[in-house]
Scaffold this active site. Structure first.
Site, PDB file in Angstrom:
ATOM      1  N   GLU A 149       0.834  -1.202   0.000  1.00 32.36           N
ATOM      2  CA  GLU A 149       0.000   0.000   0.000  1.00 32.36           C
ATOM      3  C   GLU A 149       0.867   1.250   0.000  1.00 32.36           C
ATOM      4  OE1 GLU A 149      -4.014  -0.607   2.281  1.00 32.36           O
ATOM      5  OE2 GLU A 149      -2.400  -1.370   3.552  1.00 32.36           O
ATOM      6  N   TYR A 165     -15.761  26.010  -1.231  1.00 32.15           N
ATOM      7  CA  TYR A 165     -15.654  24.549  -1.297  1.00 32.15           C
ATOM      8  C   TYR A 165     -14.633  24.075  -2.323  1.00 32.15           C
ATOM      9  CZ  TYR A 165     -19.667  25.901  -4.238  1.00 32.15           C
ATOM     10  OH  TYR A 165     -20.504  26.551  -5.100  1.00 32.15           O
ATOM     11  N   LYS A 175     -12.188   3.716   1.303  1.00 26.56           N
ATOM     12  CA  LYS A 175     -10.995   3.036   0.797  1.00 26.56           C
ATOM     13  C   LYS A 175     -11.468   1.871  -0.082  1.00 26.56           C
ATOM     14  CE  LYS A 175      -6.550   1.254   2.508  1.00 26.56           C
ATOM     15  NZ  LYS A 175      -5.772   0.900   3.730  1.00 26.56           N
TER      16      LYS A 175
END
Length: 279
Positions: A22, A54, A99
């Site tokens: 990872e 934003y 994820k």
């Protein structure tokens, strides 16, 4: 307060995770934010300054995703919440970190962590000393102060000028070594001392600091001197700083920005500085 800004599906490639692969190859992370804030002024005035931009927030979130790797998406979510709460208008934030490519050995659609955080309602005074004797000292200190200003949970109120001093080694002052540039920042923090110290060490590492030789040359040194009236003595952290009372290179810039400064347990900084200069 029921006004909200919802920002969903912010994507970035990060290298977060426990497994070596990872960290080596990275993966996509997706973030949703739910901000609670008062939008009445923005609605009445049509001014962007009265709300949260934003687009800028999305860029800041991506910078966190693509920034320093962490093991847990819980930690990543906290860092993103800190970024959102750094905007003075935001009262609460919910952050969801997805994820979708997590290394899970069974079929799954998504895995996510959701946290909710509120703006702290308290803060306390804090003093941080900065020092460097390598490279462009003034530029390093300027950039370090900028990094402190960006730190969520820390408000910088005043910064001293740069004070130049001779390098001090285990054997005493050494005029043959590069001279130090020193400064002091005073402000307020809502962070726990251990959390603030960890953030300071992270900034040091970002500037190339490797903590090896105790009295060696350094790219950047950030010392937590005081935090309120706290008395702390735990592994890696002692407050107030145990040697601040005898360091003129800390006391002089501190006194410059706070003439009434007091070092808890030691007394007024002006008196301590007079004693340090006499030694």
């Amino acid at each position: 307060m029921n006004d909200r800004i919802l920002l969903a599906g912010v994507r970035g490639r990060g290298f977060h995770g426990v497994l070596p692969e990872e960290r080596a190859t990275g993966q996509e992370f997706v973030v949703d934010l739910d901000l609670t804030l008062d939008l009445a002024v923005a609605a009445a005035t049509d001014r962007v300054a009265a709300t949260v931009h934003y687009g800028e927030l999305a860029e800041a979130v991506v910078a966190v995703i693509e920034g320093e790797p962490v093991d847990l998406i819980e930690t990543l979510a906290q860092r993103i919440a800190d970024v959102a709460l750094a905007h003075e208008l935001v009262e609460r934030v919910a952050v969801t970190v997805h994820k979708p490519s997590a290394p899970i050995p069974v079929p799954f659609g998504d895995v996510a962590v959701r946290i909710e955080r509120s703006r702290p309602t308290w803060s306390e005074p804090v003093v941080v000393a900065l020092g460097t004797n390598l490279g462009d000292r003034d530029r390093t200190l300027e950039d370090a102060v900028a990094a402190l200003r960006r730190l969520p949970g820390l408000e910088v109120e005043a910064v001293s000028t740069v004070h130049e001093t001779v390098a001090v080694t285990l054997a005493g002052p050494d005029p043959t070594r590069p001279r130090y540039g020193n400064a002091v920042v005073v402000g307020r923090t809502s962070l726990a001392p251990e959390t603030l110290l960890a953030a300071l060490l992270g900034i040091e590492r970002a500037f190339g600091r490797v903590r090896g030789e105790r009295w060696g040359d350094r790219t950047l040194d950030l010392d937590l001197i005081t935090q309120g009236d706290r008395i702390v003595e735990v592994p890696g952290l002692v407050l107030p700083h145990p040697r601040a009372h005898e360091r003129a290179f800390v006391l002089a810039p501190w006194l410059e920005v706070d003439p009434d400064a007091v070092l808890p347990g030691r007394g007024r900084v002006r008196h301590l500085l007079a004693g340090a200069e006499e030694r």
